[in-house]
Design a protein around this motif. Structure first.
Motif, short mmCIF file in Angstrom:
data_model
loop_
_atom_site.label_atom_id
_atom_site.label_comp_id
_atom_site.label_asym_id
_atom_site.label_seq_id
_atom_site.Cartn_x
_atom_site.Cartn_y
_atom_site.Cartn_z
N GLN A 98 0.67 -1.30 -0.07
CA GLN A 98 -0.18 -0.16 -0.06
C GLN A 98 0.93 1.30 0.12
OE1 GLN A 98 -2.43 -0.45 3.48
NE2 GLN A 98 -3.34 -2.47 2.53
N GLN A 99 1.95 1.12 0.63
CA GLN A 99 2.85 2.35 0.77
C GLN A 99 3.43 2.70 -0.40
OE1 GLN A 99 3.03 4.49 3.30
NE2 GLN A 99 1.57 3.43 4.58
N LYS A 100 3.74 1.53 -1.29
CA LYS A 100 4.41 1.86 -2.55
C LYS A 100 3.37 2.20 -3.64
CE LYS A 100 6.51 -0.94 -6.36
NZ LYS A 100 5.58 -0.19 -7.45
N LEU A 101 2.06 1.84 -3.44
CA LEU A 101 0.97 2.17 -4.25
C LEU A 101 0.87 3.73 -4.01
CD1 LEU A 101 -1.34 2.03 -6.30
CD2 LEU A 101 -2.57 1.05 -4.43
N LYS A 102 0.84 4.13 -2.64
CA LYS A 102 0.60 5.60 -2.42
C LYS A 102 1.81 6.12 -2.97
CE LYS A 102 -1.78 4.83 1.91
NZ LYS A 102 -1.76 4.94 3.38
N ARG A 103 2.96 6.01 -2.85
CA ARG A 103 4.26 6.48 -3.43
C ARG A 103 4.01 6.74 -5.20
NH1 ARG A 103 7.19 3.31 0.13
NH2 ARG A 103 7.67 1.68 -1.54
N ASP A 104 3.54 5.69 -5.48
CA ASP A 104 3.29 5.58 -7.13
C ASP A 104 2.19 6.87 -7.52
OD1 ASP A 104 5.07 3.89 -7.70
OD2 ASP A 104 3.66 2.06 -7.41
N LEU A 105 1.09 6.85 -6.57
CA LEU A 105 -0.13 7.71 -6.63
C LEU A 105 0.66 9.19 -6.87
CD1 LEU A 105 -2.91 5.80 -5.10
CD2 LEU A 105 -2.71 6.43 -7.46
N LYS A 106 1.35 9.40 -5.65
CA LYS A 106 2.06 10.74 -5.46
C LYS A 106 2.79 11.03 -6.54
CE LYS A 106 3.07 14.17 -2.58
NZ LYS A 106 2.04 15.04 -2.11
N LYS A 107 3.67 10.33 -7.26
CA LYS A 107 4.44 10.52 -8.31
C LYS A 107 3.35 10.94 -9.55
CE LYS A 107 8.43 7.49 -7.68
NZ LYS A 107 8.94 6.24 -8.24
N VAL A 369 -7.90 2.61 12.15
CA VAL A 369 -6.61 2.85 11.38
C VAL A 369 -6.58 4.29 11.37
CG1 VAL A 369 -5.68 2.29 9.35
CG2 VAL A 369 -7.40 0.69 10.28
N PRO A 370 -5.45 4.77 11.59
CA PRO A 370 -4.86 6.29 11.38
C PRO A 370 -5.09 6.57 9.95
CG PRO A 370 -3.19 5.09 12.74
CD PRO A 370 -4.05 3.94 12.27
N LYS A 371 -5.49 7.90 9.65
CA LYS A 371 -5.84 8.31 8.25
C LYS A 371 -4.65 8.36 7.40
CE LYS A 371 -7.58 12.15 5.65
NZ LYS A 371 -8.38 13.38 5.64
N ASP A 372 -3.22 8.59 7.87
CA ASP A 372 -2.07 8.36 6.83
C ASP A 372 -1.73 6.91 6.82
OD1 ASP A 372 -1.46 7.76 9.56
OD2 ASP A 372 0.91 8.67 9.53
N LEU A 373 -2.37 6.18 7.28
CA LEU A 373 -2.22 4.49 7.06
C LEU A 373 -3.38 3.86 6.45
CD1 LEU A 373 -0.12 3.53 10.45
CD2 LEU A 373 0.89 3.96 7.84
N MET A 374 -4.39 4.68 6.40
CA MET A 374 -5.68 4.09 5.91
C MET A 374 -5.33 2.99 4.72
SD MET A 374 -7.55 7.18 4.01
CE MET A 374 -6.88 8.54 2.96
N PRO A 375 -5.98 2.01 4.66
CA PRO A 375 -5.46 0.86 3.64
C PRO A 375 -5.99 1.36 2.13
CG PRO A 375 -6.66 0.02 5.28
CD PRO A 375 -6.84 1.55 5.63
#
Length: 416
Positions: A98-107, A369-375
């Motif tokens: 999920q963190q990788k996906l978030k990084r890709d989405l950020k890009k 679940v913290p918002k910054d870690l939301m799945p």
């Protein structure tokens, strides 16, 4: 609606929907609230060292076991420990994915932000340095076309809200992206994909000639004001006369992006036989984006409602093949849709894989679940289904703040 109540962990059964009374980091489950699917989950919960959980009767398939029928089986501690360790590992792996996906989405978001900045720069140069403006636009469209034509594993991502002074740029990019994507899906060649892309980028440039007092008016326009705004497609063409390097093939679709097949459009009231396929395609996409993002006088519709509205109400106005293609391409629940899941949870669609429309990526509300870690999850992977789409305004305030639904829907294309 029944109030949640505490029940003993010994009362749990498959089909009960519960909320764990412990921190998200202190258990191996992906969510803190969920419907129990199997006996292994019950055993894991019993091994957490808690006596009670919160039971939600509205989201459960079954009532908890009564105290008279409780039969607590003995648990093999080694099996339980191994199962818990396996689930924790899976949870850790999913968090990393999920963190990788978030990084890709950020890009993708950063690239979109750069595209908005480029769009603003191009528009500002049309009158002073038209050759530079058109050159930059061609480069942007060429890069997008390269990505579209070189990959079959593309996703449509939801982007952040437009700032008040950037709506025209977001709208133009939305229309350009969707038009080019549809042109590819329709099997059009590179030249036509690029032509409709550059035309869509500049289709509303004439609105910059409309006084802001009219353009930003929040009450109903007068007839003269409405007629004036309806001239903006022709104003766009006049604007682009300054740029003699602008492709002639793109000019008709700019002039005709508000024309309808039955002659009820504007500014010239042209009918189907006078509208080329590029003009007919941009009319579909433009109308969809307007429905999603509204105007100062009209209320925005959710993406799925906007698609249904087009299908039901524009059969004589818009090319039916293109409307159907847009619906098929975006799926039943396009990015930006607020949905309720079969688990009873609320979520927002943030991207769709164009090859797997029934399995969008979603963010899910979970109060533990913290918002910054939301799945960010894939529906297919989690074996969930969508029950319904609903307007963001109907969400409870806490869920609305957590999911942060977009007031304006903007898209970007990226590799999945």
């Amino acid at each position: 609606m029944k109030k949640n109540k505490k029940i003993a962990v010994e009362q749990l059964e498959i089909g009960t929907f519960i909320r764990l009374p412990v921190s998200w980091k202190d258990h191996p489950f992906l969510f803190g609230s969920f419907k129990i699917k199997n006996t292994a989950q019950i055993e894991i919960i019993k091994g957490l060292g808690i006596k009670d959980v919160f039971f939600d009767p509205d989201k459960s398939d079954i009532q908890p076991v009564t105290s008279d029928n409780i039969n607590t089986p003995k648990t093999d501690e080694h099996t339980l420990a191994a199962l818990k360790e396996k689930m924790l590992l899976q949870k850790s792996e999913k968090i990393e994915q999920q963190q990788k996906l978030k990084r890709d989405l950020k890009k993708t978001e950063q690239q979109f932000t750069r595209s908005v900045a480029m769009m603003r720069s191009m528009v500002s140069k049309v009158s002073s340095r038209p050759l530079n403006a058109v050159g930059e636009a061609k480069e942007l469209i060429s890069n997008i076309t390269n990505m579209l034509l070189s990959s079959d594993n593309l996703a449509l991502h939801l982007m952040s809200d437009a700032k008040n002074d950037e709506h025209i740029y977001h709208h133009s990019l939305n229309v350009a992206m969707l038009c080019m994507l549809m042109a590819k899906e329709l099997g059009w060649g590179r030249e036509e994909v690029e032509t409709i892309g550059i035309g869509a980028l500049f289709h509303d440039i004439g609105k910059l000639k409309v006084p802001s007092t009219i353009l930003n008016k929040r009450v109903e326009l007068t007839t003269p004001e409405e007629n004036y705004i309806k001239q903006h497609p022709l104003m766009s063409i006049n604007f682009l006369k300054l740029a003699d390097s602008f492709p002639d093939a793109a000019k008709p679709l700019i002039a005709n992006h508000h024309e309808f097949l039955d002659g009820t459009g504007y500014p010239q009231g042209l009918k189907a036989d006078k509208l080329d396929k590029l003009s007919q395609l941009i009319a579909v996409v433009n109308e969809y984006d307007i429905l999603c993002n509204g105007s100062n006088q009209t209320k925005s519709k959710t993406p799925s409602v906007a698609l249904g509205f087009l299908y039901k109400n524009y059969s004589k106005k818009l090319n039916a093949e293109y409307v159907s293609k847009l619906i098929k391409m975006l799926g039943i629940y396009p990015p930006g849709s607020i949905i309720e899941l079969s688990s009873g949870q609320f979520a927002m669609v943030i991207s769709v894989n164009l090859q797997q429309l029934l399995s969008p990526n979603i963010i899910v509300y979970d109060q533990l679940v913290p918002k910054d870690l939301m799945p960010i999850i894939n529906l297919q992977d989690e074996n969930m289904t969508i029950v319904r789409s609903l307007p963001a305004a109907s969400l409870p305030p806490k869920i609305h703040a957590y999911l942060s639904p977009r007031d304006k829907i903007s898209f970007a294309i990226g590799k999945n």
